[in-house]
Design a protein around this motif. Structure first.
Motif, PDB file in Angstrom:
ATOM      1  N   UNK A  56       1.141  -1.585   0.027  1.00 35.00           N
ATOM      2  CA  UNK A  56      -0.151   0.262  -0.127  1.00 35.00           C
ATOM      3  C   UNK A  56       0.729   1.178   0.135  1.00 35.00           C
ATOM      4  N   UNK A  57       0.398   2.542  -0.416  1.00 36.56           N
ATOM      5  CA  UNK A  57       0.863   3.496  -0.388  1.00 36.56           C
ATOM      6  C   UNK A  57       0.904   3.992   1.032  1.00 36.56           C
ATOM      7  N   UNK A  58       2.506   4.795   1.369  1.00 40.47           N
ATOM      8  CA  UNK A  58       2.660   5.433   2.014  1.00 40.47           C
ATOM      9  C   UNK A  58       3.519   6.693   1.577  1.00 40.47           C
ATOM     10  N   UNK A  70      -4.542  11.604   0.045  1.00 39.64           N
ATOM     11  CA  UNK A  70      -6.007  10.627   0.011  1.00 39.64           C
ATOM     12  C   UNK A  70      -6.043   9.153  -0.877  1.00 39.64           C
ATOM     13  N   UNK A  71      -4.460   9.142  -1.812  1.00 33.08           N
ATOM     14  CA  UNK A  71      -5.153   7.783  -2.002  1.00 33.08           C
ATOM     15  C   UNK A  71      -4.369   6.884  -0.948  1.00 33.08           C
ATOM     16  N   UNK A  72      -3.765   7.586  -0.414  1.00 32.40           N
ATOM     17  CA  UNK A  72      -2.378   6.540   1.192  1.00 32.40           C
ATOM     18  C   UNK A  72      -3.255   6.222   1.934  1.00 32.40           C
ATOM     19  N   UNK A  73      -4.629   6.574   2.377  1.00 34.31           N
ATOM     20  CA  UNK A  73      -5.020   6.493   3.647  1.00 34.31           C
ATOM     21  C   UNK A  73      -5.942   5.356   4.003  1.00 34.31           C
ATOM     22  N   UNK A  74      -5.330   4.532   5.057  1.00 34.37           N
ATOM     23  CA  UNK A  74      -5.308   3.339   5.663  1.00 34.37           C
ATOM     24  C   UNK A  74      -6.358   3.926   7.321  1.00 34.37           C
ATOM     25  N   UNK A  75      -7.340   2.857   7.692  1.00 32.55           N
ATOM     26  CA  UNK A  75      -8.021   2.758   8.279  1.00 32.55           C
ATOM     27  C   UNK A  75      -7.481   1.811   9.424  1.00 32.55           C
ATOM     28  N   UNK A  76      -7.658   2.114  11.317  1.00 31.50           N
ATOM     29  CA  UNK A  76      -6.960   1.338  12.054  1.00 31.50           C
ATOM     30  C   UNK A  76      -6.810   0.206  11.798  1.00 31.50           C
ATOM     31  N   UNK A  77      -6.697  -0.661  12.933  1.00 32.33           N
ATOM     32  CA  UNK A  77      -6.850  -1.963  12.999  1.00 32.33           C
ATOM     33  C   UNK A  77      -8.192  -1.985  13.746  1.00 32.33           C
ATOM     34  N   UNK A  81     -10.569   5.472  13.536  1.00 27.65           N
ATOM     35  CA  UNK A  81      -8.844   6.471  12.843  1.00 27.65           C
ATOM     36  C   UNK A  81      -8.376   6.186  11.820  1.00 27.65           C
ATOM     37  N   UNK A  82      -8.051   6.899  10.723  1.00 23.89           N
ATOM     38  CA  UNK A  82      -7.669   6.383   9.406  1.00 23.89           C
ATOM     39  C   UNK A  82      -6.761   7.287   9.734  1.00 23.89           C
ATOM     40  N   UNK A  83      -4.878   6.740   9.121  1.00 25.62           N
ATOM     41  CA  UNK A  83      -3.858   6.985   8.987  1.00 25.62           C
ATOM     42  C   UNK A  83      -3.139   7.006   7.496  1.00 25.62           C
ATOM     43  N   UNK A  84      -2.160   7.286   7.451  1.00 31.04           N
ATOM     44  CA  UNK A  84      -0.641   7.947   6.519  1.00 31.04           C
ATOM     45  C   UNK A  84       0.039   6.928   6.900  1.00 31.04           C
ATOM     46  N   UNK A 112      -3.295  21.130   1.306  1.00 37.67           N
ATOM     47  CA  UNK A 112      -3.709  21.682   0.998  1.00 37.67           C
ATOM     48  C   UNK A 112      -4.571  21.377  -0.473  1.00 37.67           C
ATOM     49  N   UNK A 113      -3.601  21.145  -1.653  1.00 31.92           N
ATOM     50  CA  UNK A 113      -4.382  20.826  -3.010  1.00 31.92           C
ATOM     51  C   UNK A 113      -4.839  19.623  -2.293  1.00 31.92           C
ATOM     52  N   UNK A 114      -5.624  18.986  -0.972  1.00 33.10           N
ATOM     53  CA  UNK A 114      -6.054  17.678  -1.468  1.00 33.10           C
ATOM     54  C   UNK A 114      -7.249  17.990  -0.867  1.00 33.10           C
ATOM     55  N   UNK A 115      -8.789  18.209  -1.721  1.00 27.34           N
ATOM     56  CA  UNK A 115      -9.944  18.469  -1.430  1.00 27.34           C
ATOM     57  C   UNK A 115     -10.681  16.871  -0.331  1.00 27.34           C
ATOM     58  N   UNK A 116      -9.845  16.579  -0.964  1.00 32.33           N
ATOM     59  CA  UNK A 116     -10.822  14.543  -0.216  1.00 32.33           C
ATOM     60  C   UNK A 116     -10.882  14.587   1.045  1.00 32.33           C
ATOM     61  N   UNK A 117      -9.404  15.751   1.810  1.00 31.77           N
ATOM     62  CA  UNK A 117      -9.367  16.307   3.271  1.00 31.77           C
ATOM     63  C   UNK A 117      -9.680  16.945   4.142  1.00 31.77           C
ATOM     64  N   UNK A 118     -11.035  17.290   3.134  1.00 34.14           N
ATOM     65  CA  UNK A 118     -12.100  18.163   3.692  1.00 34.14           C
ATOM     66  C   UNK A 118     -13.216  17.772   5.007  1.00 34.14           C
ATOM     67  N   UNK A 119     -13.075  16.504   4.684  1.00 26.83           N
ATOM     68  CA  UNK A 119     -14.011  15.789   5.381  1.00 26.83           C
ATOM     69  C   UNK A 119     -13.425  15.487   7.147  1.00 26.83           C
ATOM     70  N   UNK A 120     -12.182  15.714   6.919  1.00 22.56           N
ATOM     71  CA  UNK A 120     -11.392  15.416   8.352  1.00 22.56           C
ATOM     72  C   UNK A 120     -10.807  17.104   8.825  1.00 22.56           C
ATOM     73  N   UNK A 121     -11.814  16.621  10.417  1.00 26.41           N
ATOM     74  CA  UNK A 121     -11.945  17.762  11.237  1.00 26.41           C
ATOM     75  C   UNK A 121     -10.203  17.889  11.761  1.00 26.41           C
ATOM     76  N   UNK A 122      -9.508  17.461  12.046  1.00 32.96           N
ATOM     77  CA  UNK A 122      -8.008  17.173  12.048  1.00 32.96           C
ATOM     78  C   UNK A 122      -7.724  16.336  11.438  1.00 32.96           C
ATOM     79  N   UNK A 123      -6.252  17.084  11.675  1.00 32.17           N
ATOM     80  CA  UNK A 123      -4.999  15.883  10.863  1.00 32.17           C
ATOM     81  C   UNK A 123      -3.783  15.937  12.223  1.00 32.17           C
ATOM     82  N   UNK A 124      -3.348  14.909  12.163  1.00 28.55           N
ATOM     83  CA  UNK A 124      -2.498  14.451  13.495  1.00 28.55           C
ATOM     84  C   UNK A 124      -1.292  14.266  12.853  1.00 28.55           C
TER      85      UNK A 124
END
Length: 254
Positions: A56-58, A70-77, A81-84, A112-124
């Motif tokens: 998978x993409x990292x 957004x092409x590299x998002x995985x949902x935690x086991x 939570x989603x993560x890259x 900034x350029x990835x509009x698919x990230x707008x669904x998140x309230x926080x990026x950590x």
């Protein structure tokens, strides 16, 4: 959307544990959270259940311009939570970014350029213990930073060194960058811990979170179990991180 870097140039201060448990606490409050692993050791990725044998993409592909975040998002086991993810190939970042234009701002532009990230309230963003190009990217991309500090001798020295890179990024790349707070981790009731607490509050005042994270074996166990302390019933440290999230929200971090 609020981007927060969890950073300190000293290792072993609980950065990854803090990222996972803040994320879990925010998710518990109904927030959508994306974590970005920016440490070649991949501790965050391991904590969240990433299969390092997968193809998978990292985050490396993102930094090389080969993939969107957004092409590299995985949902935690075991967490909502989603993560890259990251792996050891990220250790060559200084080399593969050497000739890249504005290399300190690659992650910022990717967010900034990835509009698919707008669904998140926080990026950590989980940072490695260093002051190099990856941490610079994290600070350039972040709205603010939380600095975990282990209450031991020389703890203040580490923050002072971190302040240099923080100020460099703020002055030259990201003028709105703020310190959201300093978090005391692995605390106990020793005289050393009390002295560090006093010194931190004398220097940083209200930037020091009232919430303190205790030194307990359950924190180490949770990484092996790939489950946050917040999600575990009757966890003392989980309750402390829950309190930290409440304090963050009350302070307007978000």
């Amino acid at each position: 959307m609020k981007a927060i870097a969890i950073a300190n140039q000293k290792g072993g201060v609980g950065k990854t544990t803090t990222v996972v448990n803040i994320a879990a606490g925010l998710a518990e409050q109904g927030k959508k959270v994306l974590c970005i692993d920016l440490d070649p050791q991949g501790n965050l990725s391991d904590y969240l259940g990433y299969d390092f044998t997968s193809n998978k993409n990292t985050v490396v592909g993102v930094l090389k311009g080969q993939a969107k975040l957004s092409d590299s998002i995985i949902t935690a086991k075991n967490e909502p939570i989603d993560f890259i993810p990251a792996d050891i190939s990220l250790a060559t970042a200084d080399m593969f970014l050497a000739q890249t234009m504005c290399r300190e701002q690659i992650l910022r532009r990717a967010i900034i350029s990835d509009k698919d990230l707008q669904r998140y309230d926080y990026i950590l963003i989980d940072c490695l213990p260093s002051l190099g190009i990856l941490v610079t990217n994290a600070l350039a991309a972040a709205d603010g930073v939380i600095i975990p500090v282990q209450v031991q001798k020389f703890a203040l020295n580490g923050i002072v060194q971190f302040e240099d890179i923080f100020n460099l990024v703020k002055d030259n790349i990201n003028p709105n960058l703020a310190i959201y707070g300093i978090l005391e981790t692995m605390t106990d009731n020793t005289q050393m811990a009390q002295a560090v607490d006093k010194a931190l509050k004398e220097r940083y005042g209200e930037l020091v979170f009232e919430t303190r994270i205790s030194k307990r074996i359950e924190a180490a166990n949770s990484t092996a179990e790939q489950r946050s302390l917040v999600s575990k019933k009757h966890s003392i440290v989980g309750e402390q991180y829950r309190g930290l999230v409440s304090e963050m929200l009350n302070k307007g971090v978000g």
